[in-house]
Motif scaffolding. Sequence first.
Motif, PDB file in Angstrom:
ATOM      1  N   GLY A 170       6.176  -3.419  11.908  1.00 27.80           N
ATOM      2  CA  GLY A 170       4.754  -3.699  11.676  1.00 27.80           C
ATOM      3  C   GLY A 170       3.973  -2.532  11.112  1.00 27.80           C
ATOM      4  O   GLY A 170       2.813  -2.686  10.733  1.00 27.80           O
ATOM      5  N   ASP A 171       4.593  -1.339  11.050  1.00 29.23           N
ATOM      6  CA  ASP A 171       3.904  -0.201  10.440  1.00 29.23           C
ATOM      7  C   ASP A 171       3.540  -0.517   8.993  1.00 29.23           C
ATOM      8  O   ASP A 171       4.312  -1.155   8.265  1.00 29.23           O
ATOM      9  CB  ASP A 171       4.824   1.033  10.393  1.00 29.23           C
ATOM     10  N   ARG A 172       2.375  -0.030   8.581  1.00 32.45           N
ATOM     11  CA  ARG A 172       1.960  -0.149   7.180  1.00 32.45           C
ATOM     12  C   ARG A 172       1.512   1.240   6.736  1.00 32.45           C
ATOM     13  O   ARG A 172       0.576   1.803   7.311  1.00 32.45           O
ATOM     14  CB  ARG A 172       0.847  -1.184   7.081  1.00 32.45           C
ATOM     15  N   MET A 173       2.195   1.811   5.728  1.00 35.43           N
ATOM     16  CA  MET A 173       1.825   3.121   5.213  1.00 35.43           C
ATOM     17  C   MET A 173       0.961   2.940   3.966  1.00 35.43           C
ATOM     18  O   MET A 173       1.223   2.059   3.143  1.00 35.43           O
ATOM     19  CB  MET A 173       3.076   3.936   4.860  1.00 35.43           C
ATOM     20  N   LEU A 174      -0.051   3.774   3.843  1.00 31.74           N
ATOM     21  CA  LEU A 174      -0.937   3.757   2.681  1.00 31.74           C
ATOM     22  C   LEU A 174      -0.877   5.127   2.017  1.00 31.74           C
ATOM     23  O   LEU A 174      -1.081   6.151   2.678  1.00 31.74           O
ATOM     24  CB  LEU A 174      -2.380   3.480   3.120  1.00 31.74           C
ATOM     25  N   ILE A 175      -0.576   5.148   0.731  1.00 33.82           N
ATOM     26  CA  ILE A 175      -0.531   6.387  -0.038  1.00 33.82           C
ATOM     27  C   ILE A 175      -1.577   6.243  -1.140  1.00 33.82           C
ATOM     28  O   ILE A 175      -1.609   5.211  -1.823  1.00 33.82           O
ATOM     29  CB  ILE A 175       0.878   6.593  -0.650  1.00 33.82           C
ATOM     30  N   CYS A 176      -2.445   7.248  -1.302  1.00 31.21           N
ATOM     31  CA  CYS A 176      -3.523   7.056  -2.285  1.00 31.21           C
ATOM     32  C   CYS A 176      -3.995   8.368  -2.891  1.00 31.21           C
ATOM     33  O   CYS A 176      -3.881   9.429  -2.291  1.00 31.21           O
ATOM     34  CB  CYS A 176      -4.702   6.333  -1.636  1.00 31.21           C
ATOM     35  N   SER A 177      -4.541   8.273  -4.091  1.00 34.37           N
ATOM     36  CA  SER A 177      -5.212   9.425  -4.704  1.00 34.37           C
ATOM     37  C   SER A 177      -6.641   9.494  -4.177  1.00 34.37           C
ATOM     38  O   SER A 177      -7.138   8.547  -3.547  1.00 34.37           O
ATOM     39  CB  SER A 177      -5.172   9.321  -6.234  1.00 34.37           C
ATOM     40  N   ASP A 178      -7.327  10.612  -4.453  1.00 33.63           N
ATOM     41  CA  ASP A 178      -8.680  10.785  -3.916  1.00 33.63           C
ATOM     42  C   ASP A 178      -9.688   9.819  -4.542  1.00 33.63           C
ATOM     43  O   ASP A 178     -10.799   9.686  -4.035  1.00 33.63           O
ATOM     44  CB  ASP A 178      -9.145  12.243  -4.040  1.00 33.63           C
ATOM     45  N   GLY A 179      -9.290   9.135  -5.608  1.00 33.33           N
ATOM     46  CA  GLY A 179     -10.149   8.088  -6.168  1.00 33.33           C
ATOM     47  C   GLY A 179     -10.342   6.930  -5.209  1.00 33.33           C
ATOM     48  O   GLY A 179     -11.304   6.169  -5.336  1.00 33.33           O
ATOM     49  N   LEU A 180      -9.457   6.790  -4.213  1.00 41.01           N
ATOM     50  CA  LEU A 180      -9.652   5.767  -3.171  1.00 41.01           C
ATOM     51  C   LEU A 180     -10.490   6.325  -2.025  1.00 41.01           C
ATOM     52  O   LEU A 180     -11.569   5.806  -1.727  1.00 41.01           O
ATOM     53  CB  LEU A 180      -8.321   5.254  -2.620  1.00 41.01           C
ATOM     54  N   HIS A 181     -10.015   7.419  -1.407  1.00 40.76           N
ATOM     55  CA  HIS A 181     -10.730   7.890  -0.207  1.00 40.76           C
ATOM     56  C   HIS A 181     -12.038   8.590  -0.537  1.00 40.76           C
ATOM     57  O   HIS A 181     -12.863   8.796   0.353  1.00 40.76           O
ATOM     58  CB  HIS A 181      -9.811   8.716   0.705  1.00 40.76           C
ATOM     59  N   GLY A 182     -12.256   8.911  -1.836  1.00 46.82           N
ATOM     60  CA  GLY A 182     -13.548   9.450  -2.245  1.00 46.82           C
ATOM     61  C   GLY A 182     -14.606   8.364  -2.407  1.00 46.82           C
ATOM     62  O   GLY A 182     -15.794   8.655  -2.414  1.00 46.82           O
ATOM     63  N   GLU A 183     -14.183   7.109  -2.545  1.00 48.77           N
ATOM     64  CA  GLU A 183     -15.125   6.002  -2.743  1.00 48.77           C
ATOM     65  C   GLU A 183     -15.301   5.135  -1.502  1.00 48.77           C
ATOM     66  O   GLU A 183     -16.370   4.578  -1.284  1.00 48.77           O
ATOM     67  CB  GLU A 183     -14.655   5.094  -3.897  1.00 48.77           C
ATOM     68  N   LEU A 184     -14.227   4.965  -0.730  1.00 53.04           N
ATOM     69  CA  LEU A 184     -14.272   4.033   0.402  1.00 53.04           C
ATOM     70  C   LEU A 184     -14.092   4.778   1.721  1.00 53.04           C
ATOM     71  O   LEU A 184     -13.286   5.695   1.810  1.00 53.04           O
ATOM     72  CB  LEU A 184     -13.151   2.990   0.281  1.00 53.04           C
ATOM     73  N   THR A 185     -14.829   4.354   2.730  1.00 51.34           N
ATOM     74  CA  THR A 185     -14.646   4.946   4.062  1.00 51.34           C
ATOM     75  C   THR A 185     -13.318   4.473   4.659  1.00 51.34           C
ATOM     76  O   THR A 185     -12.771   3.439   4.259  1.00 51.34           O
ATOM     77  CB  THR A 185     -15.769   4.502   5.018  1.00 51.34           C
ATOM     78  N   ASP A 186     -12.826   5.221   5.642  1.00 47.87           N
ATOM     79  CA  ASP A 186     -11.594   4.816   6.316  1.00 47.87           C
ATOM     80  C   ASP A 186     -11.751   3.442   6.970  1.00 47.87           C
ATOM     81  O   ASP A 186     -10.796   2.665   7.044  1.00 47.87           O
ATOM     82  CB  ASP A 186     -11.194   5.860   7.372  1.00 47.87           C
ATOM     83  N   GLN A 187     -12.962   3.137   7.456  1.00 44.31           N
ATOM     84  CA  GLN A 187     -13.200   1.833   8.096  1.00 44.31           C
ATOM     85  C   GLN A 187     -13.006   0.688   7.108  1.00 44.31           C
ATOM     86  O   GLN A 187     -12.395  -0.335   7.428  1.00 44.31           O
ATOM     87  CB  GLN A 187     -14.617   1.753   8.678  1.00 44.31           C
ATOM     88  N   LEU A 188     -13.507   0.872   5.902  1.00 38.46           N
ATOM     89  CA  LEU A 188     -13.374  -0.170   4.880  1.00 38.46           C
ATOM     90  C   LEU A 188     -11.914  -0.299   4.436  1.00 38.46           C
ATOM     91  O   LEU A 188     -11.403  -1.411   4.234  1.00 38.46           O
ATOM     92  CB  LEU A 188     -14.273   0.180   3.690  1.00 38.46           C
ATOM     93  N   ILE A 189     -11.250   0.839   4.299  1.00 35.32           N
ATOM     94  CA  ILE A 189      -9.830   0.821   3.931  1.00 35.32           C
ATOM     95  C   ILE A 189      -9.038   0.075   5.013  1.00 35.32           C
ATOM     96  O   ILE A 189      -8.215  -0.791   4.713  1.00 35.32           O
ATOM     97  CB  ILE A 189      -9.297   2.268   3.760  1.00 35.32           C
ATOM     98  N   ALA A 190      -9.311   0.388   6.271  1.00 34.15           N
ATOM     99  CA  ALA A 190      -8.586  -0.268   7.380  1.00 34.15           C
ATOM    100  C   ALA A 190      -8.844  -1.768   7.379  1.00 34.15           C
ATOM    101  O   ALA A 190      -7.920  -2.567   7.587  1.00 34.15           O
ATOM    102  CB  ALA A 190      -9.009   0.345   8.716  1.00 34.15           C
TER     103      ALA A 190
END
Length: 284
Positions: free
Chosen positions: A188-208
């Motif tokens: 059930g683990d889900r790994m997320l790999i991303c460039s800063d274009g993702l975490h610079g625009e969206l909060t961790d809450q929205l990503i989750a």
Amino acid sequence: MTDPEMVFTVAAGAATDRGRRRQANEDGYLADAPVFLVADGMGGHVGGAAASGAVVAAFADSISGEWVTTGALDEAVASAARNVAALPASERSAPGSTVTGVGLAEQNGTPCWLVFNVGDSRTYRLSDGQLEQVTIDHSLVQQLLDHGAIDATEARSHDERNVITRALGAGMSTRPAVDQWLLVAEPGDRMLICSDGLHGELTDQLIAATLLTEPDPVAAAESLVAAAVEAGGRDNVTVIVVDAIDVVAVPHDPAVFDTEDSLDLDGPTVPRAMREPEPLAGSE
Ligand code: MG
């Protein structure tokens, strides 16, 4: 009767977009078991894309077989750093790239995620409904956070949030240290790999929230990239989602434990809370 075998199968999805402001997409990625990575190139449109491309090529060439080991990872990073350093520099800057991601690994018959990072792209893990950032950015802003000089809210809008303190190429060490974490994989683990274009625009809450509501990894990656572009798209954005599908551990008999296979758990695999802050750039 043959011995039972460890099982570790995954399903992955990847998506990337130039965004709304940049003229070219300088991000690169590799999503091909046993390694999944994102590389964020820098150094002008041509240099940046060449740098991330050189990182992807180095990993594709040097990682083979079913599982990734720390030794193979060190070799791939060293090879990637050499390839990027060999690229022609512009008048203003030498091409460089971040790299982060996850390798499928085994430790004493137990399936593991071998997470690695150089720079400010990120790898997260969603486990039991909780999203946790595994990697620690090599950035000026992270150093300021570690020293308590700014808080998380100030970090998001800091003028120098693009300044990174460790990279492949970019005139830095030709043998850069790569942070590594070995995590026991759970079903059930889900790994997320991303460039800063993702975490610079969206909060961790929205990503989750997106990761929790979209079960298909391809659709989840596409949905996150679309949301980052919609939120501003100030940078290139790249996302890989890797889902653990089948995870079966078959621990070896300790008496026949093969130390050749064992991973070094000292050194860079240090939990975040135990880590000493890096010295501030320019303070020595
Ligand atoms: Mg970027």
